[in-house]
Motif scaffolding. Sequence first.
Motif, mmCIF file in Angstrom:
data_model
loop_
_atom_site.group_PDB
_atom_site.id
_atom_site.type_symbol
_atom_site.label_atom_id
_atom_site.label_comp_id
_atom_site.label_asym_id
_atom_site.label_seq_id
_atom_site.Cartn_x
_atom_site.Cartn_y
_atom_site.Cartn_z
ATOM 1 N N GLU A 119 52.466 1.224 -15.612
ATOM 2 C CA GLU A 119 53.219 1.704 -17.072
ATOM 3 C C GLU A 119 54.620 1.945 -16.944
ATOM 4 O O GLU A 119 55.478 1.300 -17.673
ATOM 5 C CB GLU A 119 52.401 3.017 -17.515
ATOM 6 C CG GLU A 119 52.924 3.429 -18.875
ATOM 7 C CD GLU A 119 52.316 4.752 -19.192
ATOM 8 O OE1 GLU A 119 52.670 5.442 -20.315
ATOM 9 O OE2 GLU A 119 51.455 5.197 -18.778
ATOM 10 N N ALA A 120 55.098 2.411 -15.848
ATOM 11 C CA ALA A 120 56.534 2.662 -15.532
ATOM 12 C C ALA A 120 57.108 1.414 -15.241
ATOM 13 O O ALA A 120 58.231 1.221 -15.595
ATOM 14 C CB ALA A 120 56.676 3.774 -14.637
ATOM 15 N N ASN A 121 56.346 0.511 -14.575
ATOM 16 C CA ASN A 121 56.983 -0.765 -14.171
ATOM 17 C C ASN A 121 57.390 -1.658 -15.358
ATOM 18 O O ASN A 121 58.316 -2.139 -15.467
ATOM 19 C CB ASN A 121 56.196 -1.843 -13.285
ATOM 20 C CG ASN A 121 56.157 -1.132 -11.767
ATOM 21 O OD1 ASN A 121 57.074 -0.310 -11.379
ATOM 22 N ND2 ASN A 121 54.793 -1.276 -11.237
ATOM 23 N N ALA A 122 56.395 -1.591 -16.400
ATOM 24 C CA ALA A 122 56.716 -2.398 -17.588
ATOM 25 C C ALA A 122 57.620 -1.705 -18.377
ATOM 26 O O ALA A 122 58.527 -2.408 -19.015
ATOM 27 C CB ALA A 122 55.350 -2.402 -18.432
ATOM 28 N N ALA A 123 57.867 -0.303 -18.405
ATOM 29 C CA ALA A 123 58.744 0.202 -19.149
ATOM 30 C C ALA A 123 60.501 -0.116 -18.352
ATOM 31 O O ALA A 123 61.207 -0.182 -19.147
ATOM 32 C CB ALA A 123 58.649 1.824 -19.089
ATOM 33 N N LEU A 210 52.790 -9.378 -18.776
ATOM 34 C CA LEU A 210 53.651 -8.312 -18.408
ATOM 35 C C LEU A 210 55.240 -8.516 -19.221
ATOM 36 O O LEU A 210 55.534 -7.343 -19.813
ATOM 37 C CB LEU A 210 54.064 -8.157 -16.899
ATOM 38 C CG LEU A 210 55.319 -7.266 -16.367
ATOM 39 C CD1 LEU A 210 54.818 -5.777 -16.573
ATOM 40 C CD2 LEU A 210 55.669 -7.642 -15.004
ATOM 41 N N ALA A 211 55.497 -9.706 -19.349
ATOM 42 C CA ALA A 211 56.769 -10.175 -20.134
ATOM 43 C C ALA A 211 56.738 -9.708 -21.525
ATOM 44 O O ALA A 211 57.437 -9.168 -22.279
ATOM 45 C CB ALA A 211 57.054 -11.531 -19.807
ATOM 46 N N GLU A 212 55.519 -9.901 -22.182
ATOM 47 C CA GLU A 212 55.124 -9.801 -23.437
ATOM 48 C C GLU A 212 55.222 -8.417 -23.718
ATOM 49 O O GLU A 212 55.428 -8.076 -24.912
ATOM 50 C CB GLU A 212 53.631 -10.578 -23.876
ATOM 51 C CG GLU A 212 53.527 -10.371 -25.285
ATOM 52 C CD GLU A 212 52.246 -10.933 -25.708
ATOM 53 O OE1 GLU A 212 51.641 -10.895 -26.984
ATOM 54 O OE2 GLU A 212 51.570 -11.645 -24.940
ATOM 55 N N ARG A 213 54.575 -7.445 -23.060
ATOM 56 C CA ARG A 213 54.478 -6.094 -23.004
ATOM 57 C C ARG A 213 55.981 -5.653 -23.138
ATOM 58 O O ARG A 213 56.193 -4.204 -23.778
ATOM 59 C CB ARG A 213 53.707 -5.542 -21.843
ATOM 60 C CG ARG A 213 53.384 -4.000 -21.983
ATOM 61 C CD ARG A 213 52.506 -3.602 -21.066
ATOM 62 N NE ARG A 213 52.479 -2.043 -20.878
ATOM 63 C CZ ARG A 213 51.838 -1.442 -19.971
ATOM 64 N NH1 ARG A 213 51.414 -2.051 -18.926
ATOM 65 N NH2 ARG A 213 51.881 -0.254 -20.026
ATOM 66 N N GLY A 215 58.531 -7.262 -24.314
ATOM 67 C CA GLY A 215 59.332 -7.429 -25.372
ATOM 68 C C GLY A 215 59.975 -8.811 -24.781
ATOM 69 O O GLY A 215 61.147 -9.290 -25.598
ATOM 70 N N LEU A 216 59.742 -9.469 -23.832
ATOM 71 C CA LEU A 216 60.365 -10.716 -23.412
ATOM 72 C C LEU A 216 59.329 -11.774 -23.285
ATOM 73 O O LEU A 216 58.425 -11.879 -23.594
ATOM 74 C CB LEU A 216 60.711 -10.427 -22.013
ATOM 75 C CG LEU A 216 61.894 -9.194 -21.736
ATOM 76 C CD1 LEU A 216 61.766 -8.667 -20.369
ATOM 77 C CD2 LEU A 216 63.220 -9.215 -22.404
ATOM 78 N N ARG A 217 60.055 -13.159 -23.231
ATOM 79 C CA ARG A 217 59.287 -14.148 -22.987
ATOM 80 C C ARG A 217 59.514 -14.868 -21.602
ATOM 81 O O ARG A 217 60.563 -14.917 -21.241
ATOM 82 C CB ARG A 217 60.130 -15.459 -24.275
ATOM 83 C CG ARG A 217 59.111 -16.864 -24.027
ATOM 84 C CD ARG A 217 59.784 -17.605 -25.088
ATOM 85 N NE ARG A 217 61.010 -18.228 -24.783
ATOM 86 C CZ ARG A 217 61.238 -19.185 -23.923
ATOM 87 N NH1 ARG A 217 60.232 -19.958 -23.380
ATOM 88 N NH2 ARG A 217 62.475 -19.706 -23.572
ATOM 89 N N LEU A 218 58.485 -15.133 -20.876
ATOM 90 C CA LEU A 218 58.352 -15.778 -19.767
ATOM 91 C C LEU A 218 58.873 -17.245 -19.668
ATOM 92 O O LEU A 218 58.054 -18.164 -20.625
ATOM 93 C CB LEU A 218 56.951 -15.566 -19.120
ATOM 94 C CG LEU A 218 56.840 -16.053 -17.705
ATOM 95 C CD1 LEU A 218 57.643 -15.678 -16.733
ATOM 96 C CD2 LEU A 218 55.388 -16.220 -17.160
ATOM 97 N N VAL A 219 59.881 -17.517 -19.295
ATOM 98 C CA VAL A 219 60.559 -18.956 -19.287
ATOM 99 C C VAL A 219 59.688 -19.778 -18.323
ATOM 100 O O VAL A 219 59.387 -20.827 -18.604
ATOM 101 C CB VAL A 219 62.030 -18.875 -19.312
ATOM 102 C CG1 VAL A 219 62.424 -20.472 -19.084
ATOM 103 C CG2 VAL A 219 62.650 -18.179 -20.274
ATOM 104 N N GLU A 220 59.912 -19.320 -17.075
ATOM 105 C CA GLU A 220 59.045 -19.865 -15.935
ATOM 106 C C GLU A 220 58.993 -19.307 -14.744
ATOM 107 O O GLU A 220 59.746 -18.192 -14.700
ATOM 108 C CB GLU A 220 59.830 -21.337 -15.582
ATOM 109 C CG GLU A 220 61.403 -21.042 -14.872
ATOM 110 C CD GLU A 220 61.986 -22.326 -14.524
ATOM 111 O OE1 GLU A 220 61.241 -23.070 -13.749
ATOM 112 O OE2 GLU A 220 63.264 -22.469 -14.733
ATOM 113 N N LEU A 221 58.076 -19.503 -13.877
ATOM 114 C CA LEU A 221 57.852 -18.968 -12.515
ATOM 115 C C LEU A 221 58.367 -19.938 -11.555
ATOM 116 O O LEU A 221 58.102 -21.174 -11.705
ATOM 117 C CB LEU A 221 56.334 -18.473 -12.170
ATOM 118 C CG LEU A 221 55.942 -17.410 -13.244
ATOM 119 C CD1 LEU A 221 54.486 -17.226 -12.950
ATOM 120 C CD2 LEU A 221 56.718 -15.957 -13.017
#
Length: 249
Positions: A119-123, A210-213, A215-221
Amino acid sequence: MAAHWGDGYYGDLYLASVEDLLGPRLSALEAEVVAVLLALRPRDRVLDLACGHGRHARVLAARARVVGLDRSGPYLARATRAAPAAALVRGDVRALPFAAGAFDAAFSWYASLFMFDDEANAACLAEAGRVVRRGGRLLVHHANPLRLALAPREEARRVLPDGSSVEERSAFDAASGVDRSARRLVRPDGAALAATAELRYYSPSEWGPLAERAGLRLVELTSTTDAGRAPRREPGPEAPDLIALLEKT
């Protein structure tokens, strides 16, 4: 700032035990990966999250306007000498002292963002996204959990140039994605430093949610070994690390 285990681990113990490994050549190579993936331009304002003693900020300050943030006063004192062209700020990644959209890009190298529960990591990731402008990019680097899962327990010992010895034991739990390690440094005079660490490494399948949570978009890994290739490949178990490239939507 509230106390955290990182204050004991990421201090003299950590720096003394790895400083000889984190030389100018490695720092320049890693900074180049950051610059390429973030597509940095000379006028861009970029945030180095948990900048430590400034080894990446020093290199990147020649290519963009760099602001380094760290919670350690002694680390920032060293960074001031190493990266005089960068602006340095003391603060916590959980509550960044910057306005929304203040940066064109931000990056975190080697798991500095994920030292807490999920939870804190996502925050923390959402907080990093908050201070990046819309359309800006974030880069997060950490160890590759797929690789660690192949050999989840490791022990290492080496002698440092000054005669000190450092020992480390680590155990990776693939189910939780948490790597727990214990490090002990013994100086030539017998003085000892010891601390433990818990770092969360997210698998490729976890990064999208995780990115969606946040508020971000995952472009690539990708990984450091593939960052210069076109097209870049998603990391498999053979990759030495994992890099998530994200965009503020």
